[in-house]
Design an enzyme around this catalytic site. Structure first.
Site, PDB file in Angstrom:
ATOM      1  CG  MET A 108       3.153  -6.104   2.600  1.00  0.00           C
ATOM      2  SD  MET A 108       3.349  -7.798   3.144  1.00  0.00           S
ATOM      3  CE  MET A 108       2.506  -8.646   1.843  1.00  0.00           C
ATOM      4  N   GLY A 109       4.629  -2.959  -0.824  1.00  0.00           N
ATOM      5  CA  GLY A 109       5.423  -2.576  -1.995  1.00  0.00           C
ATOM      6  C   GLY A 109       5.078  -3.389  -3.226  1.00  0.00           C
ATOM      7  CG  HIS A 164      -0.567  -3.796  -8.066  1.00  0.00           C
ATOM      8  ND1 HIS A 164      -1.832  -3.471  -7.650  1.00  0.00           N
ATOM      9  CD2 HIS A 164      -0.137  -4.760  -7.209  1.00  0.00           C
ATOM     10  CE1 HIS A 164      -2.167  -4.220  -6.625  1.00  0.00           C
ATOM     11  NE2 HIS A 164      -1.157  -5.003  -6.321  1.00  0.00           N
ATOM     12  CG  HIS A 201      -0.397  -1.438  -3.953  1.00  0.00           C
ATOM     13  ND1 HIS A 201       0.315  -2.264  -4.795  1.00  0.00           N
ATOM     14  CD2 HIS A 201      -0.571  -2.140  -2.814  1.00  0.00           C
ATOM     15  CE1 HIS A 201       0.571  -3.406  -4.189  1.00  0.00           C
ATOM     16  NE2 HIS A 201       0.035  -3.368  -2.985  1.00  0.00           N
ATOM     17  CD  GLN A 228       1.457  -9.182   6.217  1.00  0.00           C
ATOM     18  OE1 GLN A 228       1.571  -8.169   6.901  1.00  0.00           O
ATOM     19  NE2 GLN A 228       0.710  -9.230   5.138  1.00  0.00           N
ATOM     20  CD  GLU A 252     -14.951  -3.343  -1.280  1.00  0.00           C
ATOM     21  OE1 GLU A 252     -15.221  -3.799  -2.406  1.00  0.00           O
ATOM     22  OE2 GLU A 252     -15.711  -2.603  -0.645  1.00  0.00           O
ATOM     23  NE  ARG A 296      -4.749  -3.178 -12.693  1.00  0.00           N
ATOM     24  CZ  ARG A 296      -4.103  -3.414 -13.836  1.00  0.00           C
ATOM     25  NH1 ARG A 296      -2.930  -4.001 -13.838  1.00  0.00           N
ATOM     26  NH2 ARG A 296      -4.632  -3.054 -14.983  1.00  0.00           N
TER      27      ARG A 296
HETATM   28  P1  AMP Z   1      -0.356  -5.456  -0.084  1.00  0.00           P
HETATM   29  O1  AMP Z   1       0.791  -4.675  -0.575  1.00  0.00           O
HETATM   30  O2  AMP Z   1      -0.681  -6.658  -0.911  1.00  0.00           O
HETATM   31  O3  AMP Z   1      -0.283  -5.760   1.390  1.00  0.00           O
HETATM   32  O4  AMP Z   1      -1.641  -4.522  -0.255  1.00  0.00           O
HETATM   33  C1  AMP Z   1      -1.700  -3.261   0.343  1.00  0.00           C
HETATM   34  C2  AMP Z   1      -3.098  -2.744   0.252  1.00  0.00           C
HETATM   35  O5  AMP Z   1      -3.486  -2.639  -1.122  1.00  0.00           O
HETATM   36  C3  AMP Z   1      -4.130  -3.663   0.934  1.00  0.00           C
HETATM   37  O6  AMP Z   1      -5.097  -2.873   1.595  1.00  0.00           O
HETATM   38  C4  AMP Z   1      -4.722  -4.398  -0.234  1.00  0.00           C
HETATM   39  O7  AMP Z   1      -6.038  -4.868  -0.004  1.00  0.00           O
HETATM   40  C5  AMP Z   1      -4.719  -3.308  -1.302  1.00  0.00           C
HETATM   41  N1  AMP Z   1      -4.776  -3.916  -2.619  1.00  0.00           N
HETATM   42  C6  AMP Z   1      -3.928  -4.834  -3.143  1.00  0.00           C
HETATM   43  N2  AMP Z   1      -4.334  -5.200  -4.371  1.00  0.00           N
HETATM   44  C7  AMP Z   1      -5.468  -4.509  -4.622  1.00  0.00           C
HETATM   45  C8  AMP Z   1      -6.378  -4.452  -5.721  1.00  0.00           C
HETATM   46  N3  AMP Z   1      -6.221  -5.193  -6.793  1.00  0.00           N
HETATM   47  N4  AMP Z   1      -7.434  -3.614  -5.637  1.00  0.00           N
HETATM   48  C9  AMP Z   1      -7.629  -2.842  -4.526  1.00  0.00           C
HETATM   49  N5  AMP Z   1      -6.822  -2.862  -3.461  1.00  0.00           N
HETATM   50  C10 AMP Z   1      -5.747  -3.676  -3.503  1.00  0.00           C
END
Ligand code: AMP
Length: 282
Positions: free
Chosen positions: A30-31, A34, A37, A61, A150, A186
């Site tokens: 979702m951008g 960090h 990602h 969501q 995870e 993160r």
């Molecule tokens: P999001 O942008 O929050 O939807 O995350 C996108 C993907 O990055 C998802 O598969 C998250 O589980 C993964 N992700 C987000 N933060 C972390 C992190 N700190 N460590 C590992 N994977 C992450």
């Protein structure tokens, strides 16, 4: 590195790889990217000829409108970060209309209870929204492998179930949690914490480590009580839930078995920001 906003152009670009049987990896995000990602993107780059990073803040969501409104968006910075990484990346950043073809409907899935506990219990319909967009992305990109963190362990299990239910020909690769130096997982949401709170937020990981250390010798309900007591003494962080559950089924622990993998899951409010984390216990 191209930034694509429409499916047609993306299809055309990916056709060139497909015709050579080159492997395509997908990292849905979702951008507000960090290191967490980027660890997924790096893994995909090492496995595949090309990696599609989707950047889309998916409205279906979000159960909380304010959370959606305040979700950080900065495509320019995201693209810059990815560009520094590698050239074999295609950024796919569709509009809501493009992603949902003008018909933003949340599909309903039967995740056999995986979606009813923890995040699912506190965020109504959240996982139906996640699965709706991820299923669409799988259809659009048709990757060989897709990468999930995870950090969102329950989401990871739900995506694996989605792939199994829909018989989608994609391998789900799970990636470890990237943490800040003091242990805070993160997250794009960390940016919304005040510097003082962020500095103290290593406490959340410490509480998970406490649970892990006690898991070998203490029973789960006692551990839960001790974690609750830790938070009661630390009012900066408001505990929403702490659960010990089976890693695969997410069923809350009853009688501990040596042959089952368990994880502890936590959701905490800090500065009105909702943070989640989890840890393997055995
Ligand atoms: P999001 O942008 O929050 O939807 O995350 C996108 C993907 O990055 C998802 O598969 C998250 O589980 C993964 N992700 C987000 N933060 C972390 C992190 N700190 N460590 C590992 N994977 C992450």
């Amino acid at each position: 590195m191209p930034v694509i906003h429409d499916k047609k152009t993306l299809h055309k670009m990916l056709l060139a790889y497909r015709s050579k049987s080159d492997a395509i990896g997908l990292v849905p995000t979702m951008g507000a990217l960090h290191e967490g990602h980027l660890s997924l993107v790096k893994k995909s780059l090492s496995d595949n000829a090309v990696t599609v990073v989707s950047i889309f803040v998916n409205p279906t969501q979000f159960n909380n409108k304010s959370d959606l409104k305040h979700y950080p968006k900065d495509l320019k910075t995201d693209v810059k970060l990815l560009y520094q990484l590698n050239n074999n990346i295609i950024v796919f950043a569709p509009s809501i209309t493009e992603a949902y073809e003008g018909n933003m409907v949340t599909k309903s899935f039967d995740f056999e209870g995986l979606d009813k506990v923890m995040e699912g219990a506190f965020r109504t319909n959240h996982f139906n929204g996640v699965a709706t967009i991820v299923a669409l992305l799988f259809e659009i990109v048709a990757p060989q492998k897709a990468y999930f963190g995870e950090k969102d362990f329950q989401q990871l299990q739900i995506i694996k179930k989605l792939v199994q239910l829909r018989q989608i020909p994609v391998q789900i690769v799970s990636c470890p949690i990237a943490r800040e130096a003091h242990g805070l997982a993160r997250s794009s949401r960390n940016e919304r914490l005040s510097p003082a709170t962020r500095e103290k937020a290593g406490f959340i990981y410490k509480s998970l480590l406490t649970a892990k250390n006690k898991f070998g010798t203490e029973n789960a309900s006692l551990i839960a009580k001790e974690i609750e007591a830790m938070y009661a003494e630390h009012p900066l962080f408001k505990l929403e839930y702490f659960e010990i559950a089976e890693a695969d089924s997410l069923i809350p622990i009853s009688i501990k078995s040596d042959s089952i993998a368990y994880r502890a899951f936590i959701a905490v409010y800090a500065d009105k920001v909702r943070l989640i984390d989890n840890i393997a216990l055995n």
